[in-house]
Design a protein around this motif. Sequence first.
Motif, PDB file in Angstrom:
ATOM      1  N   GLY A   1      42.389 -34.857 -55.763  1.00 18.50           N
ATOM      2  CA  GLY A   1      41.057 -34.275 -55.855  1.00 18.50           C
ATOM      3  C   GLY A   1      41.067 -32.770 -55.768  1.00 18.50           C
ATOM      4  O   GLY A   1      40.066 -32.172 -55.359  1.00 18.50           O
ATOM      5  N   GLY A   2      42.183 -32.174 -56.161  1.00 17.50           N
ATOM      6  CA  GLY A   2      42.247 -30.715 -56.187  1.00 17.50           C
ATOM      7  C   GLY A   2      41.802 -30.170 -57.526  1.00 17.50           C
ATOM      8  O   GLY A   2      41.229 -30.878 -58.360  1.00 17.50           O
ATOM      9  N   LEU A   3      42.103 -28.901 -57.733  1.00 16.77           N
ATOM     10  CA  LEU A   3      41.685 -28.211 -58.948  1.00 16.77           C
ATOM     11  C   LEU A   3      42.181 -28.930 -60.197  1.00 16.77           C
ATOM     12  O   LEU A   3      41.417 -29.254 -61.103  1.00 16.77           O
ATOM     13  N   LEU A   4      43.485 -29.210 -60.228  1.00 17.33           N
ATOM     14  CA  LEU A   4      44.077 -29.827 -61.415  1.00 17.33           C
ATOM     15  C   LEU A   4      43.586 -31.254 -61.606  1.00 17.33           C
ATOM     16  O   LEU A   4      43.324 -31.699 -62.728  1.00 17.33           O
ATOM     17  N   GLY A   5      43.456 -31.999 -60.507  1.00 13.30           N
ATOM     18  CA  GLY A   5      43.015 -33.387 -60.605  1.00 13.30           C
ATOM     19  C   GLY A   5      41.611 -33.506 -61.160  1.00 13.30           C
ATOM     20  O   GLY A   5      41.335 -34.364 -62.014  1.00 13.30           O
TER      21      GLY A   5
ATOM     22  N   ALA B   1      42.406 -36.617 -49.065  1.00 12.06           N
ATOM     23  CA  ALA B   1      41.715 -35.725 -48.134  1.00 12.06           C
ATOM     24  C   ALA B   1      40.277 -36.195 -47.927  1.00 12.06           C
ATOM     25  O   ALA B   1      39.712 -36.897 -48.764  1.00 12.06           O
ATOM     26  N   PRO B   2      39.665 -35.791 -46.823  1.00 16.59           N
ATOM     27  CA  PRO B   2      38.284 -36.239 -46.557  1.00 16.59           C
ATOM     28  C   PRO B   2      37.257 -35.640 -47.509  1.00 16.59           C
ATOM     29  O   PRO B   2      36.157 -36.160 -47.615  1.00 16.59           O
ATOM     30  N   TRP B   3      37.578 -34.544 -48.187  1.00 19.19           N
ATOM     31  CA  TRP B   3      36.665 -33.971 -49.177  1.00 19.19           C
ATOM     32  C   TRP B   3      37.465 -33.340 -50.308  1.00 19.19           C
ATOM     33  O   TRP B   3      38.657 -33.047 -50.171  1.00 19.19           O
ATOM     34  N   LEU B   4      36.821 -33.143 -51.442  1.00 12.52           N
ATOM     35  CA  LEU B   4      37.486 -32.617 -52.630  1.00 12.52           C
ATOM     36  C   LEU B   4      37.907 -31.165 -52.441  1.00 12.52           C
ATOM     37  O   LEU B   4      37.280 -30.408 -51.707  1.00 12.52           O
ATOM     38  N   MET B   5      38.979 -30.790 -53.132  1.00 12.89           N
ATOM     39  CA  MET B   5      39.494 -29.413 -53.121  1.00 12.89           C
ATOM     40  C   MET B   5      39.653 -28.901 -51.693  1.00 12.89           C
ATOM     41  O   MET B   5      39.298 -27.761 -51.366  1.00 12.89           O
ATOM     42  N   SER B   6      40.232 -29.741 -50.833  1.00 11.99           N
ATOM     43  CA  SER B   6      40.311 -29.390 -49.415  1.00 11.99           C
ATOM     44  C   SER B   6      41.193 -28.169 -49.158  1.00 11.99           C
ATOM     45  O   SER B   6      41.084 -27.543 -48.102  1.00 11.99           O
ATOM     46  N   THR B   7      42.057 -27.815 -50.116  1.00 12.61           N
ATOM     47  CA  THR B   7      42.888 -26.623 -49.944  1.00 12.61           C
ATOM     48  C   THR B   7      42.068 -25.351 -50.097  1.00 12.61           C
ATOM     49  O   THR B   7      42.352 -24.330 -49.471  1.00 12.61           O
ATOM     50  N   GLN B   8      41.033 -25.403 -50.946  1.00 13.25           N
ATOM     51  CA  GLN B   8      40.230 -24.210 -51.209  1.00 13.25           C
ATOM     52  C   GLN B   8      38.860 -24.232 -50.533  1.00 13.25           C
ATOM     53  O   GLN B   8      38.261 -23.181 -50.327  1.00 13.25           O
ATOM     54  N   LEU B   9      38.333 -25.429 -50.203  1.00 14.92           N
ATOM     55  CA  LEU B   9      36.964 -25.538 -49.716  1.00 14.92           C
ATOM     56  C   LEU B   9      36.914 -26.105 -48.311  1.00 14.92           C
ATOM     57  O   LEU B   9      37.705 -26.993 -47.952  1.00 14.92           O
TER      58      LEU B   9
ATOM     59  N   VAL C   1      34.244 -40.980 -57.071  1.00 14.39           N
ATOM     60  CA  VAL C   1      35.221 -40.421 -56.142  1.00 14.39           C
ATOM     61  C   VAL C   1      35.456 -41.372 -54.970  1.00 14.39           C
ATOM     62  O   VAL C   1      34.505 -41.844 -54.344  1.00 14.39           O
ATOM     63  N   HIS C   2      36.717 -41.667 -54.688  1.00 11.80           N
ATOM     64  CA  HIS C   2      37.129 -42.425 -53.493  1.00 11.80           C
ATOM     65  C   HIS C   2      37.918 -41.463 -52.623  1.00 11.80           C
ATOM     66  O   HIS C   2      39.067 -41.119 -52.937  1.00 11.80           O
ATOM     67  N   GLY C   3      37.311 -40.972 -51.532  1.00 12.33           N
ATOM     68  CA  GLY C   3      37.956 -39.971 -50.708  1.00 12.33           C
ATOM     69  C   GLY C   3      38.351 -40.472 -49.338  1.00 12.33           C
ATOM     70  O   GLY C   3      37.867 -41.502 -48.853  1.00 12.33           O
ATOM     71  N   GLY C   4      39.254 -39.736 -48.704  1.00 11.27           N
ATOM     72  CA  GLY C   4      39.650 -40.036 -47.337  1.00 11.27           C
ATOM     73  C   GLY C   4      40.614 -41.188 -47.190  1.00 11.27           C
ATOM     74  O   GLY C   4      40.846 -41.663 -46.076  1.00 11.27           O
ATOM     75  N   VAL C   5      41.197 -41.660 -48.266  1.00 14.50           N
ATOM     76  CA  VAL C   5      42.148 -42.776 -48.174  1.00 14.50           C
ATOM     77  C   VAL C   5      43.205 -42.601 -49.264  1.00 14.50           C
ATOM     78  O   VAL C   5      42.921 -42.105 -50.361  1.00 14.50           O
ATOM     79  N   PHE C   6      44.439 -42.999 -48.946  1.00 13.24           N
ATOM     80  CA  PHE C   6      45.549 -42.794 -49.865  1.00 13.24           C
ATOM     81  C   PHE C   6      45.854 -44.055 -50.670  1.00 13.24           C
ATOM     82  O   PHE C   6      45.633 -45.186 -50.189  1.00 13.24           O
TER      83      PHE C   6
END
Length: 884
Positions: free
Chosen positions: A159-163, A183-191, A210-215
């Motif tokens: 869920g990052g920029l490229l994804g 990650a628990p939210w999208l673009m967690s590296t930048q936001l 979007v399915h977040g917070g689970v691998f």
Amino acid sequence: MNQNPSRRIVVVGGGPAAHRFVESMCSRSTAGTSITVLTEEVHLPYDRVALSRALTAPDADLTLGERTLWDHEAVTLVTGARAVDLALGTREVVTENGDRHPYDELVLATGSNAARLPIPGNEHTYVYRTLEDVWFLNREVAALSEKLGRTVNAVTIGGGLLGLEAAAGLQQLGAEPIVIDGAPWLMSTQLDEGAGQAMGRLVTDKGLTVHGGVFPKEVRTETGPDGEPVVTGVEMADGRFIDADLVVVAIGVRPRDELARTVNEAAGPEAEPVFRMGGRGGIVIDEGCATDVEHVWAIGEVANFDGMCLGLVAPANTMAEIVADRLHGGDASFPGFDTATKLKLSGVDVASFGDAFARTEGALEVVYADPARGVYQKLVVTDDARTLLGGIFVGDAAPYTSLRPLLGRELPAEPGAFLTAAGGGEAPETELPDDAVLCSCNNVSAGSIRDAINGCGACEGQDPVQELGALKGCTRAGTQCGSCVPVLKKLLESELTKSGITVSKALCEHFELSRAELFEAVRALQLRSFEDILARFGTGRGCDVCKPAIASILASQYSGYVLDAGLGTLQDTNDRALANMQKNGTYSVVPRIPGGEITPAKLAVIARVAEKYGLYTKITGALRIDMFGARLEQLPEIWKELVEAGFESGHAYGKALRNVKSCVGSTWCRFGVQDSVSMAIQLELRYRGLRSPHKLKMGVSGCARECAEARGKDVGVIATADGWNLYVGGNGGANPVHGKLLAKDLDDDTLIRCIDRYLMYYIRTADRLQRTAHWQEELEGGLKHVEDVVVNDTLGIAEDLEAAMARHVDAYQDEWASTLQDPERLRRFRSFVNAPQEADTSIVNVVERGMERPATAEEIAAGGPAGPVLIGSTIPVRVPEGQQ
């Protein structure tokens, strides 16, 4: 290549960093230097930042810079050459096929690979890193859609920029986009969390699930009818199962540092590493981008500086410039990574820069959040609320472009004033200091921009730059990601104003409104005469700037005969004559030949007319036949013969559609996949006579071989196996511009609707005499804005634009035929007001241009030139009585 160079430079890698290094070297001296670039891909270095364009438009040209760079005498580009070893003792690079490339200086620009997931079924996933990757995805989605007979479920893990870019691209291909993010939210590296939540709302509104917070735990497959494994879905760590027909992994990148590791391994496990490696990969460099090995440098994503490797354009470009500077005796140093990012996802405005997470001691966060609207704006400042440390913008990133250059500097107003979503106003004006970096991609400072505008410094000895396109070309600012273009434009206008150069959108001294504003005012009030428009919006009597512009506006809106109702006096010379005046005072006549298709009978008519009136003929670059040397009073006679034979005006004299060029297409060519001739004829007949801010040219190519050169046209159409690709904004001339892909694989009706909208939007909003390329470039948002309006109808005006074009089509009349049918209109075509109707037989055309030959005695006696005559075109001379 330079003969017997004294210094051999080898670059391993063919990505943006390698391209910038070679470009930088060639901009300096290359005397006695050879540069060999080894790239394992078969393409010229291309823009990986724009990779998503190639997913939805496989024929998009992402080539970086000018192709002529690779023709430089000092440069050798070797494609398909994968480097597998470094022989440091002999200073050689060894490629997979056994070739050895000696070097004196080695630059490692090997970039990175897409990271993979260590889970079962990973071998059945795709990555998103190279042109081949996205081309394969394009074909796979199409094949799966046809095979399954339904929408393809496309899961993107990451869920990052490229994804998110990958998921949005798959959605444009017609797939159902699903995003899995651990990650628990999208673009967690930048936001941060608040921004991530706003981002999630925006992305969901765009149709992404979007399915977040689970691998993910496993990519599930089953055996297909042909015995091959077929992806069925993704099992999640919490037990959920997500249906999938295709899985793309976009979780990040890993530095391509295997060459350095191979050297370290060869030294033995007990030996001190030859190259220092980063804890998470990458080759460690110092501030000069040098590795621990003498004469070996590393730049771009493979370079580890201060414990980090980053896949961003700006630091890669900076590193490339630093090494080029060092190899020329300089001492430039790498300042560290600029982590600013701006998301290129359609309809989602996101930006992050600086200390976005407020990790600086004492940092304050000034935040405005509106979760319902999907808007989040945050500035991070020092504890005295004065110095800008970073920021995050989601849903409304308008302040980003002006704030980004102020990073680390004192704000000109209190921080809350820049949170425009809260107050609904604009951010305060900012005066950028000279050393502020305006374009981070190319490390261009505001001072360098000012130098270029004012004609000194970077452009010493040259005239001041007064246009945005020229400024971009001179400084390279705004030529990559484009996010700085609004600030660049604002700085240009500000500097021109300071220099005493009035920056005005006024049409001329008589109208304060711009052409676009005047167009809308005329349309809204249904004004139909120059006098009414002047009385309502202007002053004085008008001039040769506003008169033709208003004549064009009226012709665009009402499609009447352009010389009636007092409009004749407004027109340019050529429009008044419905023909092109030449330098000798005669006129050229260009009949329309739609798509370049013409019968032998019509060719015979042109030959007969040219011979009868002594006209010089030439086939133009626009698939038409031009006849030169006609006198004004002869024009109706010539038109009459042409109209009776089925010809009409080709509008070579007007700011209108000139022609639609085409190849022979599938009718005759063995490579053609669509009937380009029929489409070209259909387009030319639809848009003939359409008056616009500048001339318009179109092209239709029947296949990707592009014989009609459609991408050099204002509107270019290229056939594919699935329909038509539409390119817009291509222009020739002194500064040629390639058209940009607007939409792909369109059926005939959709293609025409898109062209209708594009042309009408251009006609309504462009400046006077502004070609489509410059109009498109200077629009806020550029091509993306054009796409939103034309393809996605974000302004809700598509129906109105189509209706306006339909009115033009219905009201079209051939201006030559209309003239011939009205004696009053014919009166305009006399040499003098009291000239007789009959042609003056005492005037003949004497050959004057082309191949040189001596003038004859008869020509001299007749008043022609006394010296050598150039065979080709003609000049009119009066023959004395008795010698006729």
